[in-house]
Write a protein that holds these residues in place. Structure first.
Motif, mmCIF file in Angstrom:
data_model
loop_
_atom_site.group_PDB
_atom_site.id
_atom_site.type_symbol
_atom_site.label_atom_id
_atom_site.label_comp_id
_atom_site.label_asym_id
_atom_site.label_seq_id
_atom_site.Cartn_x
_atom_site.Cartn_y
_atom_site.Cartn_z
ATOM 1 N N ASN A 91 0.794 -1.224 0.000
ATOM 2 C CA ASN A 91 0.000 0.000 0.000
ATOM 3 C C ASN A 91 0.827 1.275 0.000
ATOM 4 O O ASN A 91 0.282 2.367 0.091
ATOM 5 C CB ASN A 91 -0.962 0.022 1.190
ATOM 6 C CG ASN A 91 -2.037 -1.031 1.042
ATOM 7 O OD1 ASN A 91 -2.370 -1.435 -0.060
ATOM 8 N ND2 ASN A 91 -2.577 -1.488 2.147
ATOM 9 N N SER A 92 2.151 1.174 -0.060
ATOM 10 C CA SER A 92 2.969 2.394 -0.048
ATOM 11 C C SER A 92 2.757 3.172 -1.347
ATOM 12 O O SER A 92 2.365 2.618 -2.364
ATOM 13 C CB SER A 92 4.441 2.057 0.164
ATOM 14 O OG SER A 92 4.928 1.262 -0.894
ATOM 15 N N TYR A 144 3.802 5.687 3.607
ATOM 16 C CA TYR A 144 3.965 4.299 4.047
ATOM 17 C C TYR A 144 2.648 3.536 3.884
ATOM 18 O O TYR A 144 2.576 2.547 3.176
ATOM 19 C CB TYR A 144 4.470 4.260 5.489
ATOM 20 C CG TYR A 144 4.574 2.870 6.053
ATOM 21 C CD1 TYR A 144 5.425 1.932 5.490
ATOM 22 C CD2 TYR A 144 3.828 2.496 7.151
ATOM 23 C CE1 TYR A 144 5.521 0.651 5.994
ATOM 24 C CE2 TYR A 144 3.926 1.220 7.668
ATOM 25 C CZ TYR A 144 4.766 0.306 7.086
ATOM 26 O OH TYR A 144 4.858 -0.965 7.600
ATOM 27 N N TYR A 145 1.623 3.966 4.547
ATOM 28 C CA TYR A 145 0.261 3.451 4.373
ATOM 29 C C TYR A 145 -0.671 4.652 4.402
ATOM 30 O O TYR A 145 -1.189 5.013 5.459
ATOM 31 C CB TYR A 145 -0.131 2.459 5.476
ATOM 32 C CG TYR A 145 0.202 1.028 5.177
ATOM 33 C CD1 TYR A 145 -0.549 0.305 4.254
ATOM 34 C CD2 TYR A 145 1.262 0.384 5.802
ATOM 35 C CE1 TYR A 145 -0.247 -1.017 3.968
ATOM 36 C CE2 TYR A 145 1.573 -0.934 5.521
ATOM 37 C CZ TYR A 145 0.814 -1.624 4.605
ATOM 38 O OH TYR A 145 1.113 -2.925 4.329
ATOM 39 N N GLU A 180 -3.712 5.443 6.741
ATOM 40 C CA GLU A 180 -3.626 4.474 7.842
ATOM 41 C C GLU A 180 -2.571 4.912 8.859
ATOM 42 O O GLU A 180 -2.713 4.651 10.043
ATOM 43 C CB GLU A 180 -3.245 3.085 7.313
ATOM 44 C CG GLU A 180 -4.242 2.480 6.368
ATOM 45 C CD GLU A 180 -5.417 1.856 7.081
ATOM 46 O OE1 GLU A 180 -5.262 1.397 8.226
ATOM 47 O OE2 GLU A 180 -6.504 1.836 6.485
#
Length: 152
Positions: free
Chosen positions: A14-15, A119-120, A123
């Protein structure tokens, strides 16, 4: 510490490389490195080579509460270094943990909105640590980069 050209250090499913590029281009960062806990976090962020001299750490042992998935970014040839965390949790917890670390060290921290973390995205929260000198140099850019949840 091994500095290398900018890339996704944590290339997870998901990055988002576009968000990383937006961040590094906006500030002019051209080198990155994995965060490895130094004896002196303050000296590391000041670009001093003696950041690992000593026998006592100036930060808490478990960094996942204040600098989760830590990375470092810098402008090659300068002492402009920032540490970036990709933290989980409510903003209030992240802000408290970050301020508990930076206040005794005389450092600065900015906690950004969820949407800008690569990164996410949506999130994790992007948390950026720096010296006061780095903050003063980038103040306008730091405050206009994205919505700021906290500035310490």
């Amino acid at each position: 510490m091994r500095w290398e050209p900018i890339k996704l250090l944590r290339d997870v499913p998901n990055s988002n490389g576009q968000l990383l590029t937006k961040f590094t281009s906006y500030f002019g960062f051209d080198r990155c490195a994995w965060y490895e806990r130094p004896y002196s976090f303050a000296k590391l962020l000041a670009g001093q080579r003696s950041y690992n001299a000593g026998y006592e750490f100036d930060t808490p042992r478990f960094n996942s509460r204040w600098l989760d998935h830590g990375e470092l970014y810098r402008v090659h040839g300068t002492s402009l270094v920032v540490a970036v965390g990709h933290n989980y949790g409510p903003y209030e917890d992240i802000i408290k943990c970050a301020s508990d670390v930076v206040r005794p060290l005389g450092l600065r921290v900015i906690v950004y909105d969820w949407a800008v973390d690569w990164y996410y995205p949506n999130e994790t929260v992007l948390v950026v640590y720096m010296t006061d000198e780095t903050f003063k140099r980038y103040e306008h850019k730091l405050l206009s980069f994205a919505p700021v949840k906290a500035l310490i």
